[in-house]
Design a protein around this motif. Structure first.
Motif, PDB file in Angstrom:
ATOM      1  N   ASN A  57       0.786  -1.235   0.000  1.00 56.95           N
ATOM      2  CA  ASN A  57       0.000   0.000   0.000  1.00 56.95           C
ATOM      3  C   ASN A  57       0.818   1.285   0.000  1.00 56.95           C
ATOM      4  N   ASN A  58       2.102   1.207   0.378  1.00 56.38           N
ATOM      5  CA  ASN A  58       2.857   2.467   0.514  1.00 56.38           C
ATOM      6  C   ASN A  58       4.243   2.427  -0.120  1.00 56.38           C
ATOM      7  N   ILE A  59       4.425   1.597  -1.123  1.00 54.69           N
ATOM      8  CA  ILE A  59       5.719   1.541  -1.811  1.00 54.69           C
ATOM      9  C   ILE A  59       6.042   2.893  -2.443  1.00 54.69           C
ATOM     10  N   LYS A  60       5.041   3.514  -3.049  1.00 56.88           N
ATOM     11  CA  LYS A  60       5.274   4.819  -3.678  1.00 56.88           C
ATOM     12  C   LYS A  60       5.683   5.870  -2.661  1.00 56.88           C
ATOM     13  N   GLN A  61       5.059   5.834  -1.477  1.00 60.79           N
ATOM     14  CA  GLN A  61       5.292   6.872  -0.475  1.00 60.79           C
ATOM     15  C   GLN A  61       6.558   6.658   0.345  1.00 60.79           C
ATOM     16  N   THR A  62       7.239   5.548   0.137  1.00 60.49           N
ATOM     17  CA  THR A  62       8.451   5.242   0.915  1.00 60.49           C
ATOM     18  C   THR A  62       9.669   5.169  -0.001  1.00 60.49           C
ATOM     19  N   VAL A  63       9.998   3.984  -0.473  1.00 59.00           N
ATOM     20  CA  VAL A  63      11.266   3.812  -1.183  1.00 59.00           C
ATOM     21  C   VAL A  63      11.310   4.518  -2.534  1.00 59.00           C
ATOM     22  N   ILE A  64      10.156   4.679  -3.180  1.00 54.44           N
ATOM     23  CA  ILE A  64      10.152   5.397  -4.462  1.00 54.44           C
ATOM     24  C   ILE A  64      10.238   6.894  -4.221  1.00 54.44           C
ATOM     25  N   GLN A  65       9.416   7.409  -3.330  1.00 56.90           N
ATOM     26  CA  GLN A  65       9.446   8.849  -3.045  1.00 56.90           C
ATOM     27  C   GLN A  65      10.797   9.290  -2.494  1.00 56.90           C
ATOM     28  N   ASP A  66      11.451   8.425  -1.711  1.00 57.18           N
ATOM     29  CA  ASP A  66      12.754   8.765  -1.144  1.00 57.18           C
ATOM     30  C   ASP A  66      13.900   8.559  -2.126  1.00 57.18           C
ATOM     31  N   GLY A  67      13.601   8.040  -3.315  1.00 58.79           N
ATOM     32  CA  GLY A  67      14.635   7.871  -4.317  1.00 58.79           C
ATOM     33  C   GLY A  67      15.520   6.664  -4.110  1.00 58.79           C
ATOM     34  N   VAL A  68      15.087   5.735  -3.262  1.00 53.45           N
ATOM     35  CA  VAL A  68      15.883   4.524  -3.037  1.00 53.45           C
ATOM     36  C   VAL A  68      15.837   3.635  -4.279  1.00 53.45           C
ATOM     37  N   TYR A  69      14.641   3.432  -4.820  1.00 49.87           N
ATOM     38  CA  TYR A  69      14.462   2.660  -6.038  1.00 49.87           C
ATOM     39  C   TYR A  69      13.518   3.423  -6.972  1.00 49.87           C
ATOM     40  N   THR A  70      13.607   3.128  -8.249  1.00 46.50           N
ATOM     41  CA  THR A  70      12.643   3.642  -9.217  1.00 46.50           C
ATOM     42  C   THR A  70      11.595   2.555  -9.482  1.00 46.50           C
ATOM     43  N   VAL A  71      10.488   2.963 -10.085  1.00 46.17           N
ATOM     44  CA  VAL A  71       9.462   1.994 -10.473  1.00 46.17           C
ATOM     45  C   VAL A  71      10.056   0.976 -11.448  1.00 46.17           C
TER      46      VAL A  71
END
Length: 378
Positions: A346-360
């Protein structure tokens, strides 16, 4: 004496971890990635910018250390010292003896400060004492080393376990009380293991039926898989309702063991560290959750603490160390304890993607494209 974490009611701390911290960590991490927010150049340092920070990391099996922690610390030290500071780096590859030799080499090389993530917190204590005798400050990183450390930077590790345990109870729902749960704990030589376990048990005891518990030497996925096979043989693959796994490497091994035992519908399995393969397993519905600890935040805070300590910038250093902990030999060690986030589908976008850890694109490779589409990750 055990390391203390701030005495905050568990329910409020978990609520903070699951909700409020996502945006706070994201905002901070964005500044980290962009190299924003270097130190106050108006300070009058004891030493200038030409400093060497020794960095001792414990292993290469945990993906974050080589991929994120070292590069982030190196980058932040460079930013804080206007490109003149450097990081002397060594990885112990899970060997306490090798880490001791690396530590001694840094003392011999007269680095200005040492950041150490101990393979074995107790075994490293004599090396910490030697550094102290040589006038080299030591900051424990991620795991609380024993000996006269000057400061400690990590996450609220008891909260990590609480978040994992609460997630399992919520996933099991009304069936929790009769559910058979296996606990796959971490390395007993790692002081964080006891805190993860303590936090998890606060949420699991009395709520589920814990049928098997294992400690895992050196956080080894191979050892975790072997222990999971024992649990399956003793309990039955179809009767295991959930698995508490202390980190992502072991979670992958647990899932492999269950798949090899013929389990078609995977029970909830926890993790920690938000490794890329773990995030992909979450996307695919194989792993239920992982604990996202902003190593972006942790690494840059550690770099700041190291540089400020060497340069005698006490105001900035004290501002970063508002918490305190005890180890086996020292009381009231200045500490920075960051909060954590439960990462689910539910929150992959709001965590590791938003923080720039990984891209989609990194997460949604062709193997996981259909799963990503199913959960709206694009």
């Amino acid at each position: 004496m055990n390391a203390r974490t701030p005495h905050t009611p568990a329910a409020r701390r978990i609520g903070t971890a699951l909700v409020a911290s996502v945006s706070a960590l994201s905002l901070t991490a964005c500044g980290v990635i962009d190299g924003i927010g270097g130190g106050d150049s108006s300070a009058s340092p004891e030493k200038g910018d030409d400093i060497t920070v020794g960095l001792l990391l414990p292993d290469k099996d945990t993906a974050r250390f080589e991929k994120f922690d070292y590069p982030l610390i190196k980058k932040e030290v460079g930013t804080l010292t206007h490109g003149r500071g450097k990081v002397a780096y060594a990885n112990a590859e899970a060997s306490p003896d090798k880490q001791s030799r690396q530590f001694q080499q840094m003392i011999d090389d007269k680095v200005d400060v040492v950041l150490v993530d101990a393979v074995d917190a107790k075994a490293i204590a004599p090396d910490v004492a030697k550094a102290k005798e040589a006038g080299i400050p030591v900051i424990a990183y991620d795991r609380l080393a024993e000996g006269p450390v000057d400061a400690y930077v990590s996450h609220d590790n008891e909260l990590v376990g609480e978040v994992q345990g609460r997630s399992l109870v919520e996933a099991l729902g009304s069936k929790a009380a009769t559910s058979k749960v296996v606990m796959m704990n971490g390395d007993p030589a790692d002081p964080n293991t006891a805190r993860f376990k303590s936090g998890a048990l606060q949420e699991l005891q009395g709520e589920v039926n814990i049928v098997k518990k294992y400690d895992t030497e050196k956080w080894s996925p191979e050892a975790a898989e072997a222990n999971m096979k024992k649990a399956i043989a003793a309990v039955g693959a179809d009767d295991i309702a959930a698995v508490y796994s202390a980190n992502d490497g072991m979670a992958g091994a647990v899932i492999d063991a269950l798949e090899k035992a013929g389990v078609s519908k995977m029970p909830p399995v926890t993790g920690q560290d938000a490794n890329l393969d773990a995030v992909q397993r979450i996307v695919a519905g194989e792993q239920f959750m992982t604990v996202y600890k902003s190593f972006l935040l942790e690494a840059t805070k550690a770099a700041k603490m190291a540089v400020y300590k060497v340069q005698g910038r006490n105001i900035e250093f004290d501002a970063l160390t508002q918490d305190s902990v005890d180890n086996a030999t020292e009381d009231d060690i200045p500490a920075q304890l960051a909060t954590v986030v439960a990462l689910t589908q539910n929150n992959i976008k709001q965590t590791v993607i938003q923080d720039g850890v990984y891209t989609v694109d990194q997460i949604c490779t062709p193997e996981y494209a259909a799963d990503c589409a199913r959960i709206g990750l694009k």
